[in-house]
Design a protein around this motif. Structure first.
Motif, PDB file in Angstrom:
ATOM      1  N   LEU A  19      -6.032  15.074  -6.418  1.00  9.22           N
ATOM      2  CA  LEU A  19      -5.930  14.702  -5.002  1.00  9.22           C
ATOM      3  C   LEU A  19      -5.778  13.191  -4.845  1.00  9.22           C
ATOM      4  O   LEU A  19      -5.011  12.721  -3.991  1.00  9.22           O
ATOM      5  CB  LEU A  19      -7.161  15.192  -4.243  1.00  9.22           C
ATOM      6  N   PHE A  20      -6.489  12.432  -5.660  1.00 11.56           N
ATOM      7  CA  PHE A  20      -6.372  10.971  -5.608  1.00 11.56           C
ATOM      8  C   PHE A  20      -4.963  10.516  -5.973  1.00 11.56           C
ATOM      9  O   PHE A  20      -4.373   9.674  -5.282  1.00 11.56           O
ATOM     10  CB  PHE A  20      -7.405  10.353  -6.553  1.00 11.56           C
ATOM     11  N   VAL A  21      -4.407  11.072  -7.043  1.00 11.64           N
ATOM     12  CA  VAL A  21      -3.061  10.679  -7.473  1.00 11.64           C
ATOM     13  C   VAL A  21      -2.025  11.071  -6.426  1.00 11.64           C
ATOM     14  O   VAL A  21      -1.121  10.288  -6.088  1.00 11.64           O
ATOM     15  CB  VAL A  21      -2.740  11.316  -8.841  1.00 11.64           C
ATOM     16  N   LEU A  22      -2.128  12.282  -5.885  1.00 12.67           N
ATOM     17  CA  LEU A  22      -1.173  12.729  -4.861  1.00 12.67           C
ATOM     18  C   LEU A  22      -1.290  11.879  -3.596  1.00 12.67           C
ATOM     19  O   LEU A  22      -0.277  11.547  -2.963  1.00 12.67           O
ATOM     20  CB  LEU A  22      -1.407  14.203  -4.539  1.00 12.67           C
ATOM     21  N   THR A  23      -2.517  11.528  -3.218  1.00 14.15           N
ATOM     22  CA  THR A  23      -2.702  10.673  -2.044  1.00 14.15           C
ATOM     23  C   THR A  23      -2.073   9.309  -2.264  1.00 14.15           C
ATOM     24  O   THR A  23      -1.438   8.749  -1.356  1.00 14.15           O
ATOM     25  CB  THR A  23      -4.199  10.516  -1.740  1.00 14.15           C
ATOM     26  N   ALA A  24      -2.234   8.757  -3.466  1.00 19.14           N
ATOM     27  CA  ALA A  24      -1.650   7.452  -3.762  1.00 19.14           C
ATOM     28  C   ALA A  24      -0.126   7.509  -3.735  1.00 19.14           C
ATOM     29  O   ALA A  24       0.530   6.596  -3.220  1.00 19.14           O
ATOM     30  CB  ALA A  24      -2.144   6.960  -5.119  1.00 19.14           C
TER      31      ALA A  24
ATOM     32  N   LEU B  27      -4.439   3.063  -7.793  1.00 18.14           N
ATOM     33  CA  LEU B  27      -3.668   3.728  -8.849  1.00 18.14           C
ATOM     34  C   LEU B  27      -2.757   2.746  -9.564  1.00 18.14           C
ATOM     35  O   LEU B  27      -2.622   2.790 -10.797  1.00 18.14           O
ATOM     36  CB  LEU B  27      -2.854   4.874  -8.250  1.00 18.14           C
ATOM     37  N   PHE B  28      -2.129   1.851  -8.821  1.00 16.40           N
ATOM     38  CA  PHE B  28      -1.243   0.863  -9.434  1.00 16.40           C
ATOM     39  C   PHE B  28      -2.011  -0.047 -10.387  1.00 16.40           C
ATOM     40  O   PHE B  28      -1.570  -0.314 -11.511  1.00 16.40           O
ATOM     41  CB  PHE B  28      -0.562   0.034  -8.347  1.00 16.40           C
ATOM     42  N   VAL B  29      -3.178  -0.508  -9.958  1.00 15.72           N
ATOM     43  CA  VAL B  29      -3.984  -1.381 -10.808  1.00 15.72           C
ATOM     44  C   VAL B  29      -4.453  -0.632 -12.050  1.00 15.72           C
ATOM     45  O   VAL B  29      -4.455  -1.172 -13.171  1.00 15.72           O
ATOM     46  CB  VAL B  29      -5.175  -1.947 -10.016  1.00 15.72           C
ATOM     47  N   ILE B  30      -4.867   0.639 -11.895  1.00 11.22           N
ATOM     48  CA  ILE B  30      -5.318   1.430 -13.039  1.00 11.22           C
ATOM     49  C   ILE B  30      -4.196   1.585 -14.057  1.00 11.22           C
ATOM     50  O   ILE B  30      -4.395   1.383 -15.266  1.00 11.22           O
ATOM     51  CB  ILE B  30      -5.812   2.811 -12.567  1.00 11.22           C
ATOM     52  N   VAL B  31      -3.012   1.962 -13.596  1.00 14.86           N
ATOM     53  CA  VAL B  31      -1.890   2.197 -14.512  1.00 14.86           C
ATOM     54  C   VAL B  31      -1.533   0.925 -15.264  1.00 14.86           C
ATOM     55  O   VAL B  31      -1.389   0.930 -16.499  1.00 14.86           O
ATOM     56  CB  VAL B  31      -0.678   2.743 -13.735  1.00 14.86           C
ATOM     57  N   VAL B  32      -1.398  -0.192 -14.549  1.00 19.12           N
ATOM     58  CA  VAL B  32      -1.018  -1.446 -15.197  1.00 19.12           C
ATOM     59  C   VAL B  32      -2.101  -1.903 -16.176  1.00 19.12           C
ATOM     60  O   VAL B  32      -1.818  -2.260 -17.332  1.00 19.12           O
ATOM     61  CB  VAL B  32      -0.745  -2.537 -14.146  1.00 19.12           C
ATOM     62  N   ALA B  33      -3.365  -1.851 -15.738  1.00 17.28           N
ATOM     63  CA  ALA B  33      -4.452  -2.337 -16.587  1.00 17.28           C
ATOM     64  C   ALA B  33      -4.629  -1.476 -17.829  1.00 17.28           C
ATOM     65  O   ALA B  33      -4.769  -1.992 -18.945  1.00 17.28           O
ATOM     66  CB  ALA B  33      -5.758  -2.375 -15.785  1.00 17.28           C
ATOM     67  N   VAL B  34      -4.614  -0.168 -17.659  1.00 19.12           N
ATOM     68  CA  VAL B  34      -4.841   0.721 -18.803  1.00 19.12           C
ATOM     69  C   VAL B  34      -3.674   0.658 -19.781  1.00 19.12           C
ATOM     70  O   VAL B  34      -3.881   0.606 -21.008  1.00 19.12           O
ATOM     71  CB  VAL B  34      -5.080   2.164 -18.317  1.00 19.12           C
ATOM     72  N   LEU B  35      -2.447   0.643 -19.280  1.00 17.55           N
ATOM     73  CA  LEU B  35      -1.298   0.583 -20.179  1.00 17.55           C
ATOM     74  C   LEU B  35      -1.274  -0.725 -20.973  1.00 17.55           C
ATOM     75  O   LEU B  35      -1.047  -0.720 -22.195  1.00 17.55           O
ATOM     76  CB  LEU B  35       0.002   0.748 -19.388  1.00 17.55           C
ATOM     77  N   LEU B  36      -1.490  -1.836 -20.294  1.00 18.80           N
ATOM     78  CA  LEU B  36      -1.488  -3.117 -21.001  1.00 18.80           C
ATOM     79  C   LEU B  36      -2.612  -3.191 -22.037  1.00 18.80           C
ATOM     80  O   LEU B  36      -2.402  -3.656 -23.168  1.00 18.80           O
ATOM     81  CB  LEU B  36      -1.622  -4.271 -19.999  1.00 18.80           C
ATOM     82  N   SER B  37      -3.801  -2.732 -21.663  1.00 18.75           N
ATOM     83  CA  SER B  37      -4.922  -2.800 -22.599  1.00 18.75           C
ATOM     84  C   SER B  37      -4.734  -1.846 -23.771  1.00 18.75           C
ATOM     85  O   SER B  37      -5.131  -2.158 -24.898  1.00 18.75           O
ATOM     86  CB  SER B  37      -6.227  -2.482 -21.872  1.00 18.75           C
TER      87      SER B  37
END
Length: 358
Positions: free
Chosen positions: A45-50, A104-114
């Motif tokens: 639900l969080f991903v779809l909402t984002a 969601l944008f911050v999570i994706v960028v941060a997790v992928l880079l790390s």
């Protein structure tokens, strides 16, 4: 007779059952399965909402006026504003929905880079060892010893210069969280690499003439990264908390650049003492629900990855089923029509009931 398991439908079902989430769902049982399903539901639900925030939100994240004029500050829930308005005159519902997109944008960028940085450094350091490994471990431990939020604040100030715009604010938050997460991935991948490089198949590949790059990325990498999904889910929830902490302390994103839940909580502090509850309740509830959902998924996957906990399902299915077998000289005693009791009662001589042997 044809083999049913070789049919295309059976192969398709087998491939579907091997998918990461589906495989874990099939392994889970009881309360563990309930936790995993609840976490997956909230996270989905969080991903779809984002993703669909521009469609779901009635207004823009920085919109202050509608067709009837200005929204007004601190309007109670109802009418055109189901969740009310903030002290700055923004629609609370729209800010909450758009805030999911920022998170969601911050999570994706941060997790992928790390992940990329941590996995690469862990592979190289664990495989080659020596002075490079010692320096990497010392630096990683030093960074890991700092409080994550304090380190994120310092890095955010260095990157954005105290200015919170769309690029500077979002990327500063993502990169600051990335620096916090890199030591975690580095430590896990390095430990797995040190263990795997001593395995027999790695030694065999080295003897056959395989280069270091081929061994690292073809043999070691695939086996050392099996625990990454577990760390990824747990770090995603921590990224949301770090982002909210940055916004709450005033290092987040300005409302004219993007919506951010921590910033909205910071601006709602004065409302709480005045009895205005809706400006802080809904952004805080969004943080709690999203972190809860991702944490439930991570903890469930962590339990399923433990062989001792994963075996509970097989134990539960076989509990109470006891095979009645008796081993005698010459083989296993098989019961006749009267059962084992009838067999034993009928046998008055060691050779009774046995076929004559040449």
């Amino acid at each position: 007779m044809s083999d049913a398991t070789g049919s295309p439908a059976a192969q398709k079902r087998s491939a579907w059952s091997r998918l990461p989430i589906v495989h874990q769902l099939r392994q889970s049982i009881g309360l563990q399965r309930g936790m995993l399903i609840a976490g997956l539901t909230i996270t989905t639900l969080f991903v779809l909402t984002a993703i669909f925030a521009p469609v779901l939100a009635p207004y823009g994240f920085s919109q202050l006026r509608g067709a009837d004029g200005a929204f007004g500050a601190q309007q109670p829930p109802g009418g055109a504003h189901p969740l009310g308005t903030t002290v700055g005159g923004y629609d609370v519902l729209s800010r909450v929905l758009w805030g999911a997109q920022t998170a969601l944008f911050v999570i994706v960028v941060a997790v992928l880079l790390s992940i990329f940085a941590g996995v690469f450094l862990g592979l190289v350091s664990g495989y080659f060892g020596g002075w490079l490994d010692r320096i990497s471990v010392v630096v990683s431990d030093a960074v890991y010893a700092f409080p994550s939020l304090l380190l994120a604040i310092v890095i955010s100030i260095v990157i954005s210069g105290g200015k919170s715009n769309l690029i500077g604010g979002v990327l500063a938050a993502a990169i600051s969280i990335t620096v916090v997460f890199i030591p975690q991935y580095f430590r896990v991948i390095r430990a797995e690499t040190v263990r795997i490089k001593a395995e027999a198949y790695v030694e065999s590949a080295r003897v056959l003439g395989a280069g270091s790059g081929r061994i690292m990325f073809r043999h070691v990498f695939r086996n050392a990264t099996r625990t990454l999904p577990l760390i990824l889910t747990l770090n995603s929830s921590e990224a949301i908390l770090t982002l909210a902490g940055l916004g709450y302390l005033g290092f987040g994103i300005e409302p004219t650049a993007a919506a951010e839940w921590g910033y909205d909580l910071n601006k709602a502090l004065s409302d709480v003492t005045s009895g205005i509850w809706w400006t802080s309740l809904f952004p805080g509830l969004a943080i709690v629900l999203v972190v809860l959902g991702i944490t439930l998924v991570g903890e469930s996957l962590n339990d399923l990855a433990d062989p001792r906990l994963r075996g509970r399902r097989a134990v539960g299915q076989t509990a109470g089923v006891v095979a009645q077998t008796s081993v005698v000289p010459g083989g296993t005693l098989v019961a006749g029509p009267g059962g084992l009791g009838g067999r034993e009662g009928a046998a008055t001589h060691p050779t009774d009931g046995l076929e004559d042997r040449p």
